[in-house]
Design an enzyme around this catalytic site. Structure first.
Site, PDB file in Angstrom:
ATOM      1  N   HIS A 369       0.798  -1.227   0.000  1.00 55.49           N
ATOM      2  CA  HIS A 369       0.000   0.000   0.000  1.00 55.49           C
ATOM      3  C   HIS A 369       0.825   1.269   0.000  1.00 55.49           C
ATOM      4  O   HIS A 369       0.253   2.365   0.015  1.00 55.49           O
ATOM      5  CB  HIS A 369      -0.921   0.036   1.230  1.00 55.49           C
ATOM      6  CG  HIS A 369      -2.115  -0.852   1.102  1.00 55.49           C
ATOM      7  ND1 HIS A 369      -3.313  -0.425   0.578  1.00 55.49           N
ATOM      8  CD2 HIS A 369      -2.288  -2.146   1.411  1.00 55.49           C
ATOM      9  CE1 HIS A 369      -4.180  -1.430   0.587  1.00 55.49           C
ATOM     10  NE2 HIS A 369      -3.583  -2.488   1.087  1.00 55.49           N
ATOM     11  N   LYS A 561      -9.319  13.774   3.975  1.00 50.13           N
ATOM     12  CA  LYS A 561      -8.386  12.650   4.016  1.00 50.13           C
ATOM     13  C   LYS A 561      -7.557  12.798   5.279  1.00 50.13           C
ATOM     14  O   LYS A 561      -7.620  13.843   5.934  1.00 50.13           O
ATOM     15  CB  LYS A 561      -7.481  12.646   2.773  1.00 50.13           C
ATOM     16  CG  LYS A 561      -6.878  14.033   2.487  1.00 50.13           C
ATOM     17  CD  LYS A 561      -6.105  14.100   1.180  1.00 50.13           C
ATOM     18  CE  LYS A 561      -6.969  14.075  -0.053  1.00 50.13           C
ATOM     19  NZ  LYS A 561      -6.994  12.779  -0.742  1.00 50.13           N
ATOM     20  N   ARG A 562      -6.768  11.770   5.642  1.00 48.10           N
ATOM     21  CA  ARG A 562      -5.887  11.929   6.782  1.00 48.10           C
ATOM     22  C   ARG A 562      -4.952  13.120   6.573  1.00 48.10           C
ATOM     23  O   ARG A 562      -4.607  13.449   5.437  1.00 48.10           O
ATOM     24  CB  ARG A 562      -5.066  10.655   7.010  1.00 48.10           C
ATOM     25  CG  ARG A 562      -5.863   9.538   7.651  1.00 48.10           C
ATOM     26  CD  ARG A 562      -6.424   9.924   9.010  1.00 48.10           C
ATOM     27  NE  ARG A 562      -5.377   9.983  10.003  1.00 48.10           N
ATOM     28  CZ  ARG A 562      -5.157   9.065  10.939  1.00 48.10           C
ATOM     29  NH1 ARG A 562      -5.961   8.020  11.046  1.00 48.10           N
ATOM     30  NH2 ARG A 562      -4.169   9.202  11.806  1.00 48.10           N
ATOM     31  N   LYS A 567       0.183  14.587   1.613  1.00 49.96           N
ATOM     32  CA  LYS A 567      -1.109  14.919   1.007  1.00 49.96           C
ATOM     33  C   LYS A 567      -1.272  16.432   0.815  1.00 49.96           C
ATOM     34  O   LYS A 567      -2.163  16.893   0.127  1.00 49.96           O
ATOM     35  CB  LYS A 567      -2.244  14.360   1.863  1.00 49.96           C
ATOM     36  CG  LYS A 567      -2.305  12.822   1.865  1.00 49.96           C
ATOM     37  CD  LYS A 567      -3.375  12.321   2.825  1.00 49.96           C
ATOM     38  CE  LYS A 567      -3.453  10.811   2.925  1.00 49.96           C
ATOM     39  NZ  LYS A 567      -4.236  10.189   1.838  1.00 49.96           N
ATOM     40  N   THR A 669      -8.572   6.648  -2.678  1.00 49.60           N
ATOM     41  CA  THR A 669      -9.917   6.190  -3.028  1.00 49.60           C
ATOM     42  C   THR A 669     -10.910   7.326  -2.817  1.00 49.60           C
ATOM     43  O   THR A 669     -11.989   7.324  -3.422  1.00 49.60           O
ATOM     44  CB  THR A 669     -10.341   4.976  -2.172  1.00 49.60           C
ATOM     45  OG1 THR A 669     -10.115   5.288  -0.787  1.00 49.60           O
ATOM     46  CG2 THR A 669      -9.575   3.733  -2.563  1.00 49.60           C
ATOM     47  N   LYS A 673     -14.471   8.433  -4.923  1.00 49.73           N
ATOM     48  CA  LYS A 673     -15.787   8.716  -4.330  1.00 49.73           C
ATOM     49  C   LYS A 673     -16.292  10.078  -4.780  1.00 49.73           C
ATOM     50  O   LYS A 673     -17.466  10.243  -5.125  1.00 49.73           O
ATOM     51  CB  LYS A 673     -15.692   8.722  -2.798  1.00 49.73           C
ATOM     52  CG  LYS A 673     -15.226   7.432  -2.157  1.00 49.73           C
ATOM     53  CD  LYS A 673     -14.868   7.683  -0.671  1.00 49.73           C
ATOM     54  CE  LYS A 673     -14.053   6.558  -0.088  1.00 49.73           C
ATOM     55  NZ  LYS A 673     -13.421   6.923   1.210  1.00 49.73           N
TER      56      LYS A 673
HETATM   57  C1  LIG Z   1     -12.199   7.053   1.596  1.00 51.58           C
HETATM   58  C2  LIG Z   1     -11.782   7.436   2.945  1.00 51.58           C
HETATM   59  C3  LIG Z   1     -10.436   7.691   3.217  1.00 51.58           C
HETATM   60  C4  LIG Z   1      -9.366   7.648   2.148  1.00 51.58           C
HETATM   61  O1  LIG Z   1      -9.285   8.916   1.525  1.00 51.58           O
HETATM   62  P1  LIG Z   1      -8.042   9.309   0.599  1.00 51.58           P
HETATM   63  O2  LIG Z   1      -8.418  10.648   0.053  1.00 51.58           O
HETATM   64  O3  LIG Z   1      -7.976   8.271  -0.476  1.00 51.58           O
HETATM   65  O4  LIG Z   1      -6.853   9.338   1.468  1.00 51.58           O
HETATM   66  C5  LIG Z   1     -10.081   8.053   4.498  1.00 51.58           C
HETATM   67  N1  LIG Z   1     -10.998   8.163   5.479  1.00 51.58           N
HETATM   68  C6  LIG Z   1     -12.310   7.945   5.249  1.00 51.58           C
HETATM   69  C7  LIG Z   1     -13.274   8.110   6.367  1.00 51.58           C
HETATM   70  C8  LIG Z   1     -12.745   7.567   3.985  1.00 51.58           C
HETATM   71  O5  LIG Z   1     -14.050   7.331   3.774  1.00 51.58           O
END
Ligand SMILES: *Cc1c(COP(=O)(O)O)cnc(C)c1O
Length: 826
Positions: A369, A561-562, A567, A669, A673
């Site tokens: 990952h 995101k985190r 990022k 991911t 979304k």
């Molecule tokens: C999808 C998701 C992530 C991953 O987000 P990235 O932008 O791909 O880092 C992290 N936390 C939650 C709650 C999510 O639903």
């Protein structure tokens, strides 16, 4: 939806719960499971009664699924993951088993508010971010595709911490998701496992006079499984997620107890209960803590024992294990399973080494990952020897044999031996878990095309040469059920009105038909009206959570995101500061009003990440209260980002910020979304952004900045962030202003660490180098947003072309190419 009658209830179909009226079922549970009268019931009581009514409609199919899988002795995939970010389950389960409309109607007939009732559910937040959410999407797809699968993990008593802001700073609170219990777990004490750890290895001689290592003086702990049903969408298949809760064994404290040391006995009992107590809150960061290693081994050993128990019920020959069980390792967190299966086959089942190793390597596959060095797991040999002495011996043996093969392949190349060894030599010898995972697996995959390429060329070039064909790609995906059907009812209704067939949740590529309406202005307006309605709803959440009033007609610019330097939330902050200066210096400027919306948790020990949160909140406070920004700029940082909050933000986003340093985000991911829900992406050529660009075309995405090659060139030629700072007056002004004390009147040095990391600290994530390209690209975004028909077309094209990013596609590829796993209908 066609449902066969339950195998369990053959001949007495009338008595199955699925034939009952949901409203009666809710009232039954309120009265007999919760023991409440309707007049006294709180919203939480109603939520629980409703959830139990839905659960009843899942459990018969869950039993039938297991009966059929066992009867037919099917091949199964076992998914091993330390994290599952499931979120809420009521709405998802109701949709998947086809009772959503009935359940909603029943609740409304009872005079209750559907949204309010659903809002009672605590998120099941047993994961940090993308990796854990991927596992949850995969479970949904596995069941939906009728694939025999069991997920294994840890039943953490406390999931990812709850985040609060106090004066703009992150404060963590324990996540007490089990405080009122959960209706979704089924305890299975009859499948408990007792496992060993610590102790030492002795050599004894067996009756034939052969030396055998035995692991002695161990401590033991018991794993008690809790099963979470996972119902597929529009199918009878119900798989389950089996999570292990740790408990002390009874014989464990007996000795202390008999010595009269009651308190010590109870204290050591508490140690056993500690293992599954809490999820480590680090994302993309290895953690050298003993308890973490114990957690990993605990869940792996319990899971393997459970897998082998199931195998032995129906099969007698160990060499056929790889035909009945394929095990996927979600990152290296469960990689110790390779050593554990080796130990069981060798020490307990007395197979020889070659047979054992052949079985092991035909059983496991490993998903990588990340390429980030700080996230690659290493355990100190000393710690490993203390917790798992026999496994350490076996890892040395695996490595010794592997080194022999490498020496044959590359005679005289000590450099390659060192590079590939599981053991990292040095003052402090370390075990490289990724190397163990690569050597012990038949297939290794990355999670997006670019990432899988870099895995071969940059991280593991010699492994790739040594094992041609072992490295593959499986681009991540998301489940369209949770991330469109459940979270965006307005858009789902629009699809219905325009005759998009109802198959799209199982065949996401069908949304391509939306492109028939690209020149239909009525449709485009309706699409944007749904977006506007979702923004109105999010504005209410922002008002409630942050006390900030935002205008739903502004551009909603979303970064969720985190919180991580790679990022680059601080790049967005520089954009905000720059726009703010422009507004103040040029009040009559024509500018697209924007609302910047953030959601992000920082690891509690990651000081710079927490400082970036504080900086964004401090800047937000000033901007939101400056009358000169009225109608132009707002900044809202929503606290406690989690799956249920994501489900409200994503349908309301206009712009999706995916701006990681090229080469650092393995896939992402969140990008998928947001695009699926009609947000346009501003992003770098990183992770799955590259493949989103391929799908939507360059006119329907905003790409900027350095690509991987350019980042690497900069590193080679000696990157100097000061150069960009002195050359770009807007950049210099934005950063200087942030650190002037203007946004932190009580501490003018509050943001010095951010400044240091971007300048003297060397700016490892190239924020300064990408700033100008980012600002220019944001101008292109604003121009596009002002052309409403053009924006609408682009948004629709994004929704229409996300078919590739359904996790059903991802899982079908794993099933066909890695697991060789056929579907098996119930
Ligand atoms: C999808 C998701 C992530 C991953 O987000 P990235 O932008 O791909 O880092 C992290 N936390 C939650 C709650 C999510 O639903």
């Amino acid at each position: 939806m066609s449902k066969k009658s339950s195998l369990l209830s053959d001949g007495m179909v009338n008595r199955t719960v699925s034939e009952q009226n949901i409203k009666e079922s809710i009232l039954h549970h309120l009265r007999y499971s919760l023991v409440h009268l309707p007049e006294q019931a709180t919203p939480r009581d109603w939520w629980l009664a409703l959830s139990l009514a839905i659960r009843d409609r899942i459990t018969d199919d869950m039993s039938d699924t297991q009966i059929v899988h066992n009867r037919d002795n099917v091949r199964r995939v076992y998914y091993l993951s330390m994290e599952y970010l499931m979120g809420r389950m009521l709405i998802n389960n109701a949709h998947n088993i086809g009772v959503y409309d009935d359940a909603k109607q029943a609740i409304e007939e009872l005079g209750l508010d559907w949204e309010q009732i659903c809002d009672e559910e605590m998120d099941m937040g047993l994961g940090n971010g993308g990796l854990g959410r991927l596992a949850a999407c995969f479970l949904d797809s596995l069941a939906t595709l009728d694939l025999p699968a069991i997920g294994y993990g840890i039943y953490y008593e406390f999931g990812l911490f709850k985040q609060e802001f106090q004066q703009g700073k992150q404060v963590e609170h324990p996540d007490t998701w089990l405080k009122y219990g959960t209706p979704w777990d089924i305890i299975r004490p009859e499948y408990s496992q007792t496992i060993q750890y610590y102790g030492r290895v002795e050599t004894v001689f067996d009756s034939a006079g052969n030396a055998r290592p035995v692991w002695v003086d161990t401590r033991s702990v018991m794993g008690v499984p809790f099963d979470i049903p996972v119902a597929g969408y529009d199918t009878k298949t119900v798989n389950f997620l089996r999570l292990w809760s740790s408990h002390s064994t009874e014989d464990f404290d007996l000795e202390e107890f008999n010595k009269g040391d009651y308190v010590e006995a109870v204290r050591s009992k508490a140690m056993g209960e500690t293992i599954s107590k809490v999820l480590y809150p680090n994302d993309q960061n290895a953690n050298g803590k003993e308890l973490r290693l114990v957690q990993q081994y605990f869940f792996v050993a319990c899971s393997l024992a459970d897998i082998l128990r199931r195998f032995e019920k129906m099969n007698s020959n160990w060499t056929s294990l790889p035909e009945k069980a394929t095990i996927q390792l979600n990152d290296t967190h469960p990689a110790i399973a390779i050593a554990e299966l080796t130990r069981i086959l060798l020490d307990d089942k007395h197979l020889d080494w070659d047979t054992t190793w052949d079985i092991v390597t035909r059983t496991f596959a490993y998903t990588n990952h990340t390429l980030l060095p700080e996230a690659l797991e290493k355990w100190s040999v000393g710690l490993f020897e203390k917790v798992l002495p026999r496994h350490l011996q076996l890892i040395y043996e695996i490595n010794h044999r592997f080194m022999g093969e490498v020496a044959q392949h590359w005679p005289g190349r000590n450099d390659i031996l060192q590079a590939l060894s599981i053991i990292e030599e040095g003052d402090h010898k370390m075990i490289r878990m990724a190397h163990l995972a690569v050597i012990g697996s038949h297939t290794v995959n990355g999670v997006a095309a670019l990432h899988s390429q870099l895995l071969k060329t940059d991280l593991f070039p010699h492994f790739d040469q040594f094992y041609p064909g072992k490295f593959t790609n499986k681009t991540n995906g998301i489940t369209p059920r949770r991330w469109l059907l459940n979270c965006n009812p307005g858009l789902v209704d629009l699809f219905k009105q325009y005759g998009i067939n109802s198959e799209w949740p199982k065949h996401l590529e069908h949304l391509r038909k939306l492109e028939n309406f690209l020149d239909d202005t009525v449709f485009l307006d309706a699409f944007m009206a749904v977006k506007h309605q979702n923004k109105v709803q999010l504005a209410a959440i922002i008002q409630k959570e942050c006390g900030i009033e935002v205008d739903p007609s502004a551009l909603f610019d979303v970064q969720i995101k985190r919180l991580h330097e790679y990022k680059r939330q601080h790049l967005t902050l520089l954009n905000i500061l720059t726009l703010y200066r422009r507004v103040l210096n040029n009040p009559d400027m024509n500018m697209v009003p924007r609302v910047f919306i953030f959601g992000a948790k920082a690891a509690p020990g990651y000081a710079l990440a927490k400082n970036i949160i504080y900086a964004i909140n401090a800047v937000a406070e000033v901007i939101n209260n400056d009358p000169r920004t009225q109608g132009k700029l707002k900044v809202a940082f929503l606290p406690n980002y989690r799956v249920s909050l994501a489900s409200h933000i994503i349908p309301a986003a206009d712009l999706s910020e995916q701006i990681s340093t090229a080469g650092k985000e393995a896939s992402g991911t969140g990008n998928m979304k947001l695009a699926l829900n009609g947000a346009l992406t501003i992003g770098t050529m990183d992770g799955a952004n590259v493949e989103i660009l391929e799908e939507v075309g360059p006119d329907n995405i905003f790409i900027f900045g350095l690509n991987v090659d350019q980042v690497q060139d900069l590193d080679r030629s000696g990157y100097n962030p000061h150069h960009y700072y002195h050359q770009d007056s807007e950049l210099k002004a934005a950063l200087d202003w942030l650190c002037s004390g203007h946004f932190s009147p009580h501490n003018s040095h509050a943001f010095d660490d951010i400044r240091y990391s971007l300048l003297d600290g060397g700016d490892p994530y190239k924020v300064m180098a990408d700033y100008r390209a980012y600002m220019d690209c944001q101008q292109r975004v604003s121009d596009a947003y002002q052309d409403r028909p053009r924006w609408a077309r682009m948004a629709v094209i994004n929704t229409a072309r996300m078919g590739k990013f359904s996790s059903d596609r991802t899982i079908q590829e794993y099933a066909d190419e890695i697991w060789k796993l056929p579907a098996h209908s119930v």
